[in-house]
Design a protein around this motif. Sequence first.
Motif, PDB file in Angstrom:
ATOM      1  N   ASP A 249      47.780  64.356  50.835  1.00  0.00           N
ATOM      2  CA  ASP A 249      46.471  65.226  51.535  1.00  0.00           C
ATOM      3  C   ASP A 249      45.523  64.874  52.641  1.00  0.00           C
ATOM      4  O   ASP A 249      45.741  64.900  52.959  1.00  0.00           O
ATOM      5  CB  ASP A 249      45.748  66.318  50.801  1.00  0.00           C
ATOM      6  N   GLU A 250      44.738  63.257  51.511  1.00  0.00           N
ATOM      7  CA  GLU A 250      44.202  62.498  52.417  1.00  0.00           C
ATOM      8  C   GLU A 250      45.396  61.794  54.225  1.00  0.00           C
ATOM      9  O   GLU A 250      44.381  62.050  55.025  1.00  0.00           O
ATOM     10  CB  GLU A 250      43.583  61.438  51.797  1.00  0.00           C
ATOM     11  N   LEU A 251      46.591  61.751  53.539  1.00  0.00           N
ATOM     12  CA  LEU A 251      47.021  60.723  54.329  1.00  0.00           C
ATOM     13  C   LEU A 251      47.570  61.914  55.581  1.00  0.00           C
ATOM     14  O   LEU A 251      48.229  61.682  56.125  1.00  0.00           O
ATOM     15  CB  LEU A 251      48.346  60.087  54.066  1.00  0.00           C
ATOM     16  N   GLY A 252      47.207  63.127  54.944  1.00  0.00           N
ATOM     17  CA  GLY A 252      47.591  64.256  55.819  1.00  0.00           C
ATOM     18  C   GLY A 252      49.227  64.837  55.661  1.00  0.00           C
ATOM     19  O   GLY A 252      49.514  66.095  56.732  1.00  0.00           O
ATOM     20  N   PHE A 253      49.495  65.572  54.999  1.00  0.00           N
ATOM     21  CA  PHE A 253      50.017  65.669  54.112  1.00  0.00           C
ATOM     22  C   PHE A 253      49.813  67.446  53.035  1.00  0.00           C
ATOM     23  O   PHE A 253      48.906  67.007  52.370  1.00  0.00           O
ATOM     24  CB  PHE A 253      51.489  65.202  54.275  1.00  0.00           C
ATOM     25  N   ASP A 254      50.875  68.039  53.078  1.00  0.00           N
ATOM     26  CA  ASP A 254      50.304  68.917  52.060  1.00  0.00           C
ATOM     27  C   ASP A 254      51.419  68.680  51.246  1.00  0.00           C
ATOM     28  O   ASP A 254      52.604  67.471  51.120  1.00  0.00           O
ATOM     29  CB  ASP A 254      50.624  70.487  52.841  1.00  0.00           C
ATOM     30  N   THR A 255      51.508  69.171  50.406  1.00  0.00           N
ATOM     31  CA  THR A 255      52.914  68.927  48.824  1.00  0.00           C
ATOM     32  C   THR A 255      52.686  70.399  48.301  1.00  0.00           C
ATOM     33  O   THR A 255      52.301  71.133  48.061  1.00  0.00           O
ATOM     34  CB  THR A 255      51.608  68.244  47.720  1.00  0.00           C
TER      35      THR A 255
END
Length: 219
Positions: free
Chosen positions: A168-174
């Motif tokens: 999430d911090e990297l800019g992606f959902d999971t």
Amino acid sequence: MKIGIIGAGNIGGNLTRRLTALGHDVSVANSRGPHTLTALAEETGATPVTAAEAARGAAVVVVTVPLKAVPALPSGLFDEAAEDVVVIDTGNYYPKERDGRIAAIEDGLTESRWTEQHLGHPVIKAFNGTYAQDILDKPRPQGHPERIAVPVAGDDETAKKAVRDLIDELGFDTVDAGGIDDSWRQQPDTPVYGLRAGTEAVGKAIDEASRERPEAFRA
């Protein structure tokens, strides 16, 4: 956070770039030695180390090496890591292109379970179907309509949450893809592998996966 990255190829290199940019303390290793990582270190501020040193003091370790190289990683790799170190496995089995035949995987063991057994430590599977360049080009803020989702599999819910928070911090959902024995759902040639899509489509693709290993990825 102190993060070790073992493998400085496309995925490992770009994770080094992004994680250092976010302020994490990153150590990076490859099979050829720290002296070959000078350019990446100068670019990012990461610390080049040996594979044996990469996990030292680390809260998270990313193992992103060819599958055939996993058994050759140093023994006791996580002995000096943080007590609750989280290990991320980005690997894939490419028997025809690179890895040769691995009998246990051919017999049905998931790729990450095989890796976990060789490492002697539980793993969280993530980024195995992500295009390396997307790590640099595709981060988006939460709620952005173009934000893409990454499937994440693992047995340890606390470790899985830590990985999902980092992604999430990297800019992606999971999307939670289940345990490591379920991680065949995101192995090569499954619907989610290489899919650039949001959480709904990624979840649907995970559900549509077939347990049968495709011929292209059998030895």
